[in-house]
Design a protein around this motif. Structure first.
Motif, PDB file in Angstrom:
ATOM      1  N   LYS A   9      22.836  -3.127  86.347  1.00 28.43           N
ATOM      2  CA  LYS A   9      21.675  -3.929  86.723  1.00 28.43           C
ATOM      3  C   LYS A   9      20.934  -3.325  87.899  1.00 28.43           C
ATOM      4  O   LYS A   9      19.691  -3.272  87.918  1.00 28.43           O
TER       5      LYS A   9
ATOM      6  N   GLU B 172      18.030  -5.504  82.369  1.00 28.42           N
ATOM      7  CA  GLU B 172      18.422  -6.513  83.365  1.00 28.42           C
ATOM      8  C   GLU B 172      18.717  -7.860  82.699  1.00 28.42           C
ATOM      9  O   GLU B 172      19.700  -8.536  83.045  1.00 28.42           O
ATOM     10  N   GLU B 173      17.878  -8.248  81.751  1.00 25.19           N
ATOM     11  CA  GLU B 173      18.084  -9.538  81.083  1.00 25.19           C
ATOM     12  C   GLU B 173      19.378  -9.539  80.275  1.00 25.19           C
ATOM     13  O   GLU B 173      20.115 -10.542  80.258  1.00 25.19           O
TER      14      GLU B 173
ATOM     15  N   ASP C  94      22.333  -9.875  82.576  1.00 24.59           N
ATOM     16  CA  ASP C  94      22.490 -11.269  83.013  1.00 24.59           C
ATOM     17  C   ASP C  94      23.134 -12.108  81.911  1.00 24.59           C
ATOM     18  O   ASP C  94      23.992 -12.967  82.182  1.00 24.59           O
ATOM     19  N   ARG C  95      22.733 -11.867  80.671  1.00 23.12           N
ATOM     20  CA  ARG C  95      23.324 -12.616  79.556  1.00 23.12           C
ATOM     21  C   ARG C  95      24.812 -12.310  79.409  1.00 23.12           C
ATOM     22  O   ARG C  95      25.622 -13.209  79.179  1.00 23.12           O
TER      23      ARG C  95
ATOM     24  N   ASN D 141      26.763 -11.347  81.786  1.00 23.49           N
ATOM     25  CA  ASN D 141      27.445 -11.968  82.929  1.00 23.49           C
ATOM     26  C   ASN D 141      27.706 -13.449  82.685  1.00 23.49           C
ATOM     27  O   ASN D 141      28.778 -13.977  83.025  1.00 23.49           O
ATOM     28  N   ARG D 142      26.738 -14.136  82.078  1.00 24.68           N
ATOM     29  CA  ARG D 142      26.940 -15.552  81.771  1.00 24.68           C
ATOM     30  C   ARG D 142      28.059 -15.728  80.747  1.00 24.68           C
ATOM     31  O   ARG D 142      28.895 -16.630  80.869  1.00 24.68           O
TER      32      ARG D 142
END
Length: 243
Positions: free
Chosen positions: A182, A206-207, A210-211, A213-214
């Motif tokens: 990231k 980046e998106e 983040d996904r 990571n969730r």
């Protein structure tokens, strides 16, 4: 009742020692109390039950879902049982057309499983004493199968706990590279103008990080999938991005 008493008398007179119901019930009850899992419960019945009844084969079907149509307790139209009002009086085990004896293991209105006993061809049908023994063994067999199922649930919970510990280590090792990815995507995005394709690709990286990571956080905490959050969006932007 007269026929049953006559049969008992004849069995005691001519077949003395063949079926000692009291001793068999005591031995089997003690043995069943020592079982702690489904495998040992099934092996015990297959090995020891033919010692006390003239059985050529014992089959155990543990369901635990109430799917069996056989019933050790008589059930009325309201879903209750006749035995529930008088101390759960067990009925005689059911005999099918082939002479097999079926003992249903039922507890709290649910069928846990069925124990089927097949008679020896040379021995003929089961005697009254043997059927009574199988009927009286229904309660300890039900308790033993319940305990075995609880033991299986506990073992499953322990495996899930161990899996959670392993997942926490794996998640920790994965989150570190994702953080580096990231940060690197953010540095690359600064080198491109907003209208350039490189800027868009870096934003997508980046998106997606983040996904991931969730998703990893949900695995780490064993959280249930979150409910969808509905918000109005511009469809033309979604279509352009997909293209």
């Amino acid at each position: 009742p007269v026929r049953v008493r006559v049969q008992r008398g004849l069995e005691r007179l001519f077949f003395r020692g063949r079926v000692d119901a009291r001793r068999a019930l005591m031995v089997m009850t003690r043995a069943l109390a020592r079982t702690s899992d489904i495998e040992s419960f099934v092996r015990l019945l297959e090995r020891d039950l033919p010692r006390f009844v003239r059985a050529s084969r014992v089959t155990v079907d543990i369901k635990g879902d109430g799917a069996s149509s056989l019933g050790l307790f008589a059930t009325d139209a309201g879903g209750g049982s006749e035995g529930a009002s008088d101390g759960a009086r067990p009925l005689r085990p059911e005999i099918d057309a082939d002479g097999r004896c079926h003992v249903t293991l039922a507890a709290r209105g649910h069928t846990i499983g069925v124990v089927s006993v097949e008679p020896r061809r040379a021995g003929g049908a089961f005697s009254v004493a043997e059927l009574e023994l199988l009927g009286h063994l229904a309660a300890p067999m039900t308790l033993a199968s319940e305990n075995a199922l609880l033991y299986a649930d506990r073992a499953k919970s322990e495996r899930l706990a161990a899996l959670g510990e392993v997942a926490s280590v794996i998640v920790h090792e994965v989150k570190n590279p994702l953080g580096i990815i990231k940060v690197s995507a953010g540095m690359l995005k600064k080198r491109f103008a907003a209208a350039e394709s490189g800027h868009e690709m870096a934003t997508l990286i980046e998106e997606e990080v983040d996904r991931m990571n969730r998703t990893i956080s949900q695995i780490l905490t064993f959280a249930r999938p979150s409910s969808p959050e509905l918000t109005p969006v511009a469809l033309d932007a979604v279509v352009d991005r997909a293209v």
